[in-house]
Design a protein around this motif. Structure first.
Motif, PDB file in Angstrom:
ATOM      1  N   GLU A 171      60.384 -13.054  82.694  1.00 43.13           N
ATOM      2  CA  GLU A 171      60.695 -13.741  83.946  1.00 43.13           C
ATOM      3  C   GLU A 171      62.177 -14.081  84.059  1.00 43.13           C
ATOM      4  O   GLU A 171      62.679 -14.297  85.156  1.00 43.13           O
ATOM      5  N   GLY A 172      62.892 -14.090  82.948  1.00 41.51           N
ATOM      6  CA  GLY A 172      64.310 -14.398  82.967  1.00 41.51           C
ATOM      7  C   GLY A 172      65.196 -13.205  83.255  1.00 41.51           C
ATOM      8  O   GLY A 172      66.390 -13.348  83.502  1.00 41.51           O
ATOM      9  N   VAL A 173      64.635 -12.014  83.270  1.00 40.85           N
ATOM     10  CA  VAL A 173      65.406 -10.798  83.526  1.00 40.85           C
ATOM     11  C   VAL A 173      65.682 -10.714  85.031  1.00 40.85           C
ATOM     12  O   VAL A 173      64.811 -10.970  85.847  1.00 40.85           O
ATOM     13  N   GLY A 174      66.885 -10.339  85.398  1.00 32.79           N
ATOM     14  CA  GLY A 174      67.278 -10.291  86.801  1.00 32.79           C
ATOM     15  C   GLY A 174      66.805  -9.062  87.550  1.00 32.79           C
ATOM     16  O   GLY A 174      67.080  -8.922  88.738  1.00 32.79           O
ATOM     17  N   VAL A 175      66.114  -8.163  86.901  1.00 35.13           N
ATOM     18  CA  VAL A 175      65.609  -6.957  87.554  1.00 35.13           C
ATOM     19  C   VAL A 175      64.096  -6.910  87.397  1.00 35.13           C
ATOM     20  O   VAL A 175      63.521  -7.621  86.584  1.00 35.13           O
ATOM     21  N   ALA A 176      63.469  -6.048  88.175  1.00 28.26           N
ATOM     22  CA  ALA A 176      62.013  -5.917  88.082  1.00 28.26           C
ATOM     23  C   ALA A 176      61.627  -5.264  86.758  1.00 28.26           C
ATOM     24  O   ALA A 176      62.234  -4.289  86.329  1.00 28.26           O
TER      25      ALA A 176
END
Length: 192
Positions: A171-176
Motif C-alpha cells: 500500500e505504500g508503493v506509489g504505483v499499482a
C-alpha cells in the motif's frame, strides 16, 4: 518485534506466541479427596511435571482461566460445588478452542457417562481406579497436543505479522501493484 496490537492489519485477539520455557510443564490436578490429590501430586512430580493442586471445581476453574494457568488438567468428575463436567463446560465456553487439554477422572464407566463427559468438552476420560502408567501416557498426550498448539499459535502470529508488513509495503508503493493468476487468466490489483 512489534506486538500484534501495534501492527496495522493484525488481529489484536490473535494470541501472542507463548515464550519457550525450560520450567516443568504445570499440570492441574483437581480432586476433593486428599489421598487422590497426594497420589496425583507424587505421580506428576515423578513424571517431570509441576503439579498444581486444587481441592474443588471452583478453584480449578479459577486456575484454568488464569492467563498463565495450566494448559493440561486432570479433573475428578464428582467434586463439591462445581463438578468436573461443569468446570470443563465453563473452560470451553470461556477460552479459545484447543487452548486446554482436559482429562476427566471418574468412577463412572457406563457408555452414557463417557459420552456425556466427551460431549461436555473433555479431551479424554479415565475410569477409576486407573493405572498410573495409563494416566502418565494420557497426560503426555495432552502435553504434546499443547506443545503443537503453541507452535501453531506462534506460526499464526508470525504469519499475521508478515501479512501486515506485506500489506504495509504494497500500500505504500506509489504505483499499482498487481498479481497474475495464470491458471484462471486473471489480474488482481493488490493496492488499488
Amino acid at each position: 518485534m512489534s506486538s500484534p496490537a501495534q501492527v496495522p492489519g493484525v488481529d489484536p485477539l490473535l494470541p501472542a506466541p507463548a515464550p519457550l520455557s525450560i520450567e516443568p510443564t504445570p499440570v492441574l490436578a483437581a480432586d476433593d479427596d486428599l489421598v487422590s490429590r497426594h497420589v496425583l501430586k507424587q505421580a506428576l512430580k515423578k513424571w517431570g511435571y509441576r503439579p498444581v493442586l486444587c481441592a474443588n471445581g471452583a478453584e480449578a476453574l479459577e486456575r484454568l482461566l488464569a492467563p498463565d494457568g495450566p494448559r493440561v488438567a486432570v479433573l475428578d468428575w464428582e467434586m463439591p460445588g462445581l463438578d468436573g463436567i461443569e468446570v470443563i463446560r465453563q473452560v470451553r465456553e470461556r477460552t479459545p478452542a484447543m487452548s486446554r487439554y482436559l482429562l476427566l477422572l471418574t468412577g463412572r464407566a457406563e457408555n452414557a457417562d463417557i459420552v456425556r463427559c466427551l460431549d461436555a468438552g473433555a479431551d479424554d476420560h479415565l475410569a477409576k481406579p486407573f493405572d498410573l502408567e495409563v494416566l502418565r501416557a494420557r497426560v503426555s498426550v495432552g502435553g504434546r497436543m499443547m506443545d503443537l498448539q503453541r507452535a501453531l499459535d506462534r506460526r499464526l502470529h508470525d504469519l499475521a505479522l508478515a501479512e501486515a508488513r506485506y500489506r504495509e509495503l504494497v500500500e505504500g508503493v506509489g504505483v499499482a501493484v498487481w498479481q497474475a493468476d495464470t491458471a484462471n487468466w486473471q489480474l488482481s490489483f493488490l493496492n488499488r
